[in-house]
Design an enzyme around this catalytic site. Structure first.
Site, PDB file in Angstrom:
ATOM      1  N   SER A   1     -28.140  19.800  49.539  1.00  0.00           N
ATOM      2  CA  SER A   1     -26.982  20.765  49.120  1.00  0.00           C
ATOM      3  C   SER A   1     -27.478  22.013  48.757  1.00  0.00           C
ATOM      4  O   SER A   1     -26.783  22.773  48.400  1.00  0.00           O
ATOM      5  CB  SER A   1     -26.270  20.014  47.939  1.00  0.00           C
ATOM      6  OG  SER A   1     -25.616  18.918  48.179  1.00  0.00           O
TER       7      SER A   1
ATOM      8  N   LYS B   1     -23.926  26.887  39.580  1.00  0.00           N
ATOM      9  CA  LYS B   1     -23.055  25.774  40.092  1.00  0.00           C
ATOM     10  C   LYS B   1     -22.236  25.067  39.183  1.00  0.00           C
ATOM     11  O   LYS B   1     -22.845  24.789  37.949  1.00  0.00           O
ATOM     12  CB  LYS B   1     -23.769  24.881  41.037  1.00  0.00           C
ATOM     13  CG  LYS B   1     -23.052  23.717  41.872  1.00  0.00           C
ATOM     14  CD  LYS B   1     -23.976  22.890  42.568  1.00  0.00           C
ATOM     15  CE  LYS B   1     -23.496  22.127  43.292  1.00  0.00           C
ATOM     16  NZ  LYS B   1     -24.080  21.073  44.368  1.00  0.00           N
TER      17      LYS B   1
ATOM     18  N   SER C   1     -23.270  20.818  49.153  1.00  0.00           N
ATOM     19  CA  SER C   1     -22.455  21.262  48.106  1.00  0.00           C
ATOM     20  C   SER C   1     -22.445  22.457  47.164  1.00  0.00           C
ATOM     21  O   SER C   1     -21.668  22.674  46.342  1.00  0.00           O
ATOM     22  CB  SER C   1     -22.053  19.978  46.880  1.00  0.00           C
ATOM     23  OG  SER C   1     -23.293  19.703  46.305  1.00  0.00           O
TER      24      SER C   1
END
Length: 386
Positions: free
Chosen positions: A133, A32, A109
């Protein structure tokens, strides 16, 4: 790499080395874009942050641990802006496409990491989990999602959102690579088994009755002791969610205040609105929310000290379509946070996984005492055994 799913950030490739042999050898790692990786910028899903980033000269320790264990880095992945959403959208870099159902949101996310794993471009998706997330995109994309015990993994060189809730976490397509990841990051193997699996009536009452019945049936089919309770806390789910959101908004504002004050126009309107809400909270509201968190944490510690594992749905409702109205996204986010906030408030680990032989895309979660991460894996193996 051709990326039809928009999982990865469009960065030029840089050499990120790893040993040829190790416990994660042969497994591809997607990271990420909140973690620093030497040779790459870190954008956190925001164009202004990207412009100010520069190329990083060192790698986040957790990422380096995975590389040293033999994982092969395949790219940095898309994220909701500032990691401050659960939907998967991003006005700067676009919304990744859900490989399981392209009409649905990918969830966020950690959207890109989930999509990279679900699409087969990676075996390990490294993300973060503040309000869900990891767990939510894992559920939406049919993956295993692990939110570790808060504070158990190294979070240096990771851009924060709400530090008292933020946790690095992982997604895989099956339990075996997740078990290998747990070992690689220092979760020692254990054969612990819970005395029972606990089903809270107020939690399962939040979802469709037929889905709840199917989940409970799958729990009973594993032959493990299952018992019911009305609730796991003296505070309602709604009040727990409100306390969680209050603390989250205050901390998110503090983490992003400098960016907001320098470049407010560079932040998506919905993200900016949530940041502004955090800036307007008064100290008494935040103190009251903190008191509720302390009460819940004490109650959940006492409950889980009995060596039980709480089973709960990962999601409170079906994910919306990617072209849904903003109001639909907000309703989905609000409903899901009522369940996803529990492990954040308690600092506890949670493991989400698809239910075998269950109609539709249904994700079950196990929620355990702090440092009981491996026990959750042991239970999940029993529940998913064919």
């Amino acid at each position: 790499m051709r990326d039809p799913w928009n999982a990865f950030m469009p960065y030029p490739d840089a050499d990120v080395g790893h040993p040829a042999v190790g416990p994660l050898s042969g497994l591809r790692l997607a990271v990420k874009d909140l973690f620093d990786v030497a040779g790459y910028p870190t954008a956190a899903g925001n164009a202004a942050v990207l412009a100010a980033s520069g190329i990083k000269t060192s790698t986040a320790p957790l990422v380096q641990t995975l590389l040293d264990a033999g994982a092969c880095f395949v790219g940095k992945t898309n994220t909701d802006e500032l990691a401050y959403s659960l939907i998967g959208g991003n006005i700067h870099f676009g919304m990744p496409i859900n490989p399981l159902d392209p009409h649905l949101i990918p969830g966020g996310s950690s959207s890109g990491s989930a999509v990279a794993v679900a699409a087969g471009f990676a075996d390990i998706g490294l993300g973060t989990d503040t309000s869900g997330s990891i767990r939510l995109p894992a559920a939406v994309n049919g993956l295993i999602g692990w939110r570790p015990t808060h504070g158990s993994l190294d979070d240096r060189a990771l851009r924060p959102l709400a530090p008292s809730f933020d946790v690095p976490g992982f997604m895989t397509r099956s339990l075996e690579p997740m078990a290998a990841v747990m070992s690689a990051v220092g979760m020692s193997a254990a054969n612990d088994q819970p005395s029972s699996i606990l089903i809270a009536e107020d939690i399962f009452a939040t979802i469709n009755d037929a889905v709840a019945d199917e989940m409970i049936a799958s729990l009973r089919s594993a032959g493990m002791p299952v018992r019911r309770t009305n609730t796991i806390a003296s505070v309602s789910l709604s009040d727990l969610a409100l306390a969680f959101i209050t603390i989250l908004q205050r901390e998110a504002w503090e983490s992003n205040r400098t960016l907001f004050e320098r470049s407010p126009e560079a932040i998506a309107p919905d993200i900016a609105a949530r940041l502004l809400s955090g800036s307007r909270l008064d100290d008494e509201e935040v103190r009251e929310a903190g008191s509720i968190r302390e009460l819940f944490s004490a109650e959940i510690d006492a409950l889980l000290r009995e060596n039980v594992v709480v089973a709960l749905p990962t999601l409170a409702m079906n994910p919306p379509r990617r072209d849904a109205e903003l109001e639909r996204f907000a309703a989905f986010r609000s409903a899901c946070i009522r369940l996803l906030c529990l492990s954040g408030l308690g600092g506890c680990p949670q493991l989400a996984f698809p239910i075998v032989n269950c109609a539709g895309n249904v994700s079950l979660s196990l929620f355990g005492a702090r440092s009981a991460d491996r026990m959750l894996m042991n239970v999940a193996r029993q529940l998913t055994a064919e």
